[in-house]
Motif scaffolding. Sequence first.
Motif, PDB file in Angstrom:
ATOM      1  N   TYR A  99       0.822  -1.208   0.000  1.00  0.00           N
ATOM      2  CA  TYR A  99       0.000   0.000   0.000  1.00  0.00           C
ATOM      3  C   TYR A  99       0.859   1.262   0.000  1.00  0.00           C
ATOM      4  CZ  TYR A  99      -4.066  -2.944   0.766  1.00  0.00           C
ATOM      5  OH  TYR A  99      -5.051  -3.881   0.608  1.00  0.00           O
ATOM      6  N   ASP A 187     -10.405   1.554  -1.339  1.00  0.00           N
ATOM      7  CA  ASP A 187      -9.088   1.728  -0.728  1.00  0.00           C
ATOM      8  C   ASP A 187      -8.250   2.714  -1.521  1.00  0.00           C
ATOM      9  OD1 ASP A 187      -9.551   0.057   1.410  1.00  0.00           O
ATOM     10  OD2 ASP A 187      -8.498  -1.674   0.566  1.00  0.00           O
ATOM     11  N   ALA A 209      -6.508  -0.616   5.099  1.00  0.00           N
ATOM     12  CA  ALA A 209      -7.170  -1.193   3.931  1.00  0.00           C
ATOM     13  C   ALA A 209      -8.271  -2.163   4.357  1.00  0.00           C
ATOM     14  CB  ALA A 209      -6.140  -1.923   3.072  1.00  0.00           C
TER      15      ALA A 209
END
Length: 382
Positions: A99, A187, A209
């Motif tokens: 991420y 997300d 997330a």
Amino acid sequence: MSLRVAARRIPNVARPAVQARASTFRAPAFRRFSTETPPPPKKSNTALYAGVGAAVLGGVALWIFSSDSDAAKSAGTVFKSGAQSAKAAANFVPTKEDYIKVYNRIAEILDEASDKGYDDGSYGPVLVRLAWHSSGTYDKESGTGGSNYATMRFEPEALHGANAGLQVARGLMEVVKKEFPWISYGDLWTLAGVAALQEMGGPHIPWRAGRIDGFATQATPDGRLPDATQGADHLRNIFYRMGFNDQEIVALSGAHALGRCHRDRSGFDGPWTFSPITVTNDYFKLLFDESWVWKKWDGPKQLEDKKTKSLMMLPTDYVLVQDKSFKKYAKQYAQDQDLWFKDFSKAVATLFELGVPSTQWVASEPWIIPTTDEQKEAQEKK
């Protein structure tokens, strides 16, 4: 006041001498994109996700990903949801490091606006608006709306008046989505909001997330986002519906330090502050320090600063200094940027998680994702 250096270019909006408060604005910094993170709990499976997706979708994917119809988007959601379930069952989940890579890619895109002549040289404000509007549809009574299903992908929600112009932000995020196909739209959009706020010099926004892609039938009705022409009662109706109180309403309103309104979108026109691509508490300072008068023009009712006539405030902004309860908090934030940063960070983190069941989160507590400058500094210390 100890503040981080903003990693943004100097805004191209002219500032009168009276507004050139050196203590308010931050010097730009050079952006780097090295990533330094805590050791991931398990090996990233990003490449594996792409391979699995390609094998599963097969020929049907050609229709799904080449069509803009709601039916195709819903079909795509079915496939993606199935793939997500399979990955979860097999314990194939992205790591925090994955991420952060998405965050860094979004950070790279922010300044491309300067090369393309978009607004004040950053896509940051429009990405914040995307994250905000995709989350602010939540209704606590019915449990519908919020960031979980990213239903702004579908009509008619995509065409709601409050979402005018957000096709720009959604288009930018499609570029990232193609590079990281495993991330859900919910997300991706909320992470974009976090990246934009942090990279424009704002506070850290806790984020995690777990959102999933939904269907067109889950799109929310029009009217759930604030109407800028209204007053205090309207603001309370909108934000109380989401579960916020007066203090949080005012804290969230401070995001209007960023960006500007456009005649061809909302009908309103102009920036709120002289530094529309830097997160500061100037929005609150200007509400109290400037004299605001109703603008004489052929557009919707809005205010302009009496001195330069280059700034604007919306009716929903001005109620923050008219309503007794709102004014108390707005005054505090005008006097103390650190206090606003703290309250704003908490409120935005809450906003971006609205509508997401706790069972979906991949972490028990939100993450603090370091800015690109912080990642660079950490890397250099190694």
